[in-house]
Design a protein around this motif. Structure first.
Motif, PDB file in Angstrom:
ATOM      1  N   LEU A  17       0.836  -1.196   0.000  1.00 45.70           N
ATOM      2  CA  LEU A  17       0.000   0.000   0.000  1.00 45.70           C
ATOM      3  C   LEU A  17       0.873   1.249   0.000  1.00 45.70           C
ATOM      4  O   LEU A  17       1.988   1.247   0.525  1.00 45.70           O
ATOM      5  N   GLU A  18       0.330   2.304  -0.556  1.00 40.22           N
ATOM      6  CA  GLU A  18       0.993   3.611  -0.539  1.00 40.22           C
ATOM      7  C   GLU A  18       0.269   4.493   0.475  1.00 40.22           C
ATOM      8  O   GLU A  18      -0.928   4.755   0.339  1.00 40.22           O
ATOM      9  N   VAL A  19       0.974   4.926   1.507  1.00 41.45           N
ATOM     10  CA  VAL A  19       0.379   5.786   2.524  1.00 41.45           C
ATOM     11  C   VAL A  19       0.428   7.226   2.030  1.00 41.45           C
ATOM     12  O   VAL A  19       1.490   7.826   1.946  1.00 41.45           O
ATOM     13  N   VAL A  20      -0.733   7.766   1.678  1.00 39.19           N
ATOM     14  CA  VAL A  20      -0.797   9.121   1.130  1.00 39.19           C
ATOM     15  C   VAL A  20      -1.135  10.153   2.204  1.00 39.19           C
ATOM     16  O   VAL A  20      -1.034  11.356   1.960  1.00 39.19           O
ATOM     17  N   GLY A  21      -1.535   9.702   3.388  1.00 41.56           N
ATOM     18  CA  GLY A  21      -1.825  10.617   4.483  1.00 41.56           C
ATOM     19  C   GLY A  21      -1.750   9.897   5.815  1.00 41.56           C
ATOM     20  O   GLY A  21      -2.239   8.774   5.948  1.00 41.56           O
ATOM     21  N   LEU A  22      -1.108  10.528   6.804  1.00 37.56           N
ATOM     22  CA  LEU A  22      -1.019   9.960   8.150  1.00 37.56           C
ATOM     23  C   LEU A  22      -0.967  11.112   9.145  1.00 37.56           C
ATOM     24  O   LEU A  22      -0.013  11.885   9.152  1.00 37.56           O
ATOM     25  N   ARG A  23      -2.019  11.233   9.954  1.00 33.33           N
ATOM     26  CA  ARG A  23      -2.117  12.305  10.950  1.00 33.33           C
ATOM     27  C   ARG A  23      -2.240  11.689  12.339  1.00 33.33           C
ATOM     28  O   ARG A  23      -2.862  10.633  12.492  1.00 33.33           O
ATOM     29  N   THR A  24      -1.668  12.338  13.337  1.00 33.61           N
ATOM     30  CA  THR A  24      -1.717  11.834  14.703  1.00 33.61           C
ATOM     31  C   THR A  24      -2.156  12.940  15.656  1.00 33.61           C
ATOM     32  O   THR A  24      -1.855  14.110  15.448  1.00 33.61           O
ATOM     33  N   GLU A  25      -2.869  12.548  16.718  1.00 32.81           N
ATOM     34  CA  GLU A  25      -3.255  13.483  17.774  1.00 32.81           C
ATOM     35  C   GLU A  25      -3.321  12.743  19.105  1.00 32.81           C
ATOM     36  O   GLU A  25      -3.628  11.546  19.147  1.00 32.81           O
ATOM     37  N   ARG A  26      -3.007  13.479  20.182  1.00 31.08           N
ATOM     38  CA  ARG A  26      -3.152  12.961  21.547  1.00 31.08           C
ATOM     39  C   ARG A  26      -4.189  13.826  22.238  1.00 31.08           C
ATOM     40  O   ARG A  26      -4.116  15.057  22.203  1.00 31.08           O
ATOM     41  N   LEU A  27      -5.171  13.196  22.887  1.00 28.12           N
ATOM     42  CA  LEU A  27      -6.405  13.875  23.260  1.00 28.12           C
ATOM     43  C   LEU A  27      -6.740  13.647  24.734  1.00 28.12           C
ATOM     44  O   LEU A  27      -6.596  12.543  25.256  1.00 28.12           O
ATOM     45  N   ARG A  28      -7.224  14.684  25.376  1.00 31.41           N
ATOM     46  CA  ARG A  28      -7.503  14.643  26.814  1.00 31.41           C
ATOM     47  C   ARG A  28      -8.786  13.878  27.118  1.00 31.41           C
ATOM     48  O   ARG A  28      -9.803  14.038  26.444  1.00 31.41           O
ATOM     49  N   MET A  29      -8.719  13.045  28.163  1.00 32.91           N
ATOM     50  CA  MET A  29      -9.872  12.328  28.693  1.00 32.91           C
ATOM     51  C   MET A  29     -10.020  12.685  30.164  1.00 32.91           C
ATOM     52  O   MET A  29      -9.018  12.891  30.861  1.00 32.91           O
TER      53      MET A  29
END
Length: 283
Positions: free
Chosen positions: A203-215
């Protein structure tokens, strides 16, 4: 869980009034755990949502596809939302898989009226579909992405669009009960490792975004229900086994406010190359 600031709207969190430990624990232990509807947590826990709004984005993708597979659909709630958002523009063929029996029944109940069959398929089993059967594969929080299988069922030029749980997600809560975990556990689900695995599968990864979120957990009952619902967080969790830690946590929340943890999410947008379009073709 209810959103602090969610991709689908804003809700203001609030603390529950001081309540008895045993009552709170009993409520968390009695709440049903089927499906991925987290409305029970309203007013008792919050989790910020990723800025990309996965369910709405899935709806947009459904509107441009012809054959769609939702892998590990849970109770079908996210797919149901996306289908509603896509409306009459939805793909003519949509299929879902799920491996946990109670969720199979829940997803079937929810998705059958939309003409979506739910196929019972173990999370670690090969996908029960032909090679190249789908031009879009989606998944929200798969237990483990099986990249070779995902690549196999995608048609050339097809897309895998998914939100994954990232590394060290909710580890503040997990380690509260289990103690410090090895560093390798903290690196599990690393998005760059998953990128390499996806590329190794072709596969070709055309987009990869990351976030860390408060709980935030506003009472111990919410913690009990969360750990019963998301069973892999503290394997083998029962109220009886962890009653002392739960009581300590209750007293901590009552004295100092909500227990804070952080979830980790990443958004994958990958495509299966289409050799007939050449190396420089756009997705």
């Amino acid at each position: 869980m209810s959103a602090g600031r969610s991709s689908d709207g804003d809700r203001a969190p609030h603390r529950s009034l001081r309540r008895d430990f045993d009552d709170l624990v009993a409520e968390g232990a009695a709440a049903p755990t089927e499906g991925w509807d987290f409305s029970w947590f309203e007013g008792r826990a919050t989790e910020a949502r990723p800025s990309w709004g996965y369910a709405r984005s899935m709806g947009e993708r459904l509107a441009g596809a012809t054959a769609v597979l939702d892998v590990q659909t849970g109770g079908g709630e996210v797919l149901d939302f996306a289908l509603e958002a896509a409306g009459t523009r939805r793909a003519p063929l949509v299929v879902a898989t799920e491996g946990w029996e109670p969720n199979v029944a829940e997803a079937t109940r929810l998705l059958r009226p939309r003409g979506v069959p739910v196929v019972a398929s173990a999370d670690d089993a090969p996908l029960p579909f032909a090679d190249g059967a789908f031009d879009l594969v989606v998944s929200r929080h798969p237990v483990q992405p099986h990249w070779d299988e995902l690549a196999r069922v995608l048609a050339p030029g097809g897309t895998y669009f998914a939100q994954h749980v990232g590394p060290a997600s909710v580890f503040e809560l997990i380690e509260y009960f289990l103690g410090p975990l090895p560093q390798e556990n903290h690196r599990h689900r690393d998005p760059e490792r998953e990128r390499a695995d996806a590329e190794a599968a072709g596969l070709e990864v055309v987009g990869l975004r990351t976030e860390r979120l408060r709980m935030e957990f506003f009472d111990v009952g919410a913690v009990v229900h969360f750990l019963r619902k998301v069973v892999w967080m503290v394997p083998g969790f029962t109220v009886e086994a962890y009653r002392d830690r739960l009581r300590d946590l209750h007293e901590r929340i009552e004295a100092g406010g909500p227990f804070v943890a952080h979830s980790s999410r990443h958004l994958f947008d990958a495509r299966k190359p289409d050799a007939t379009r050449g190396p420089h073709a756009k997705p």
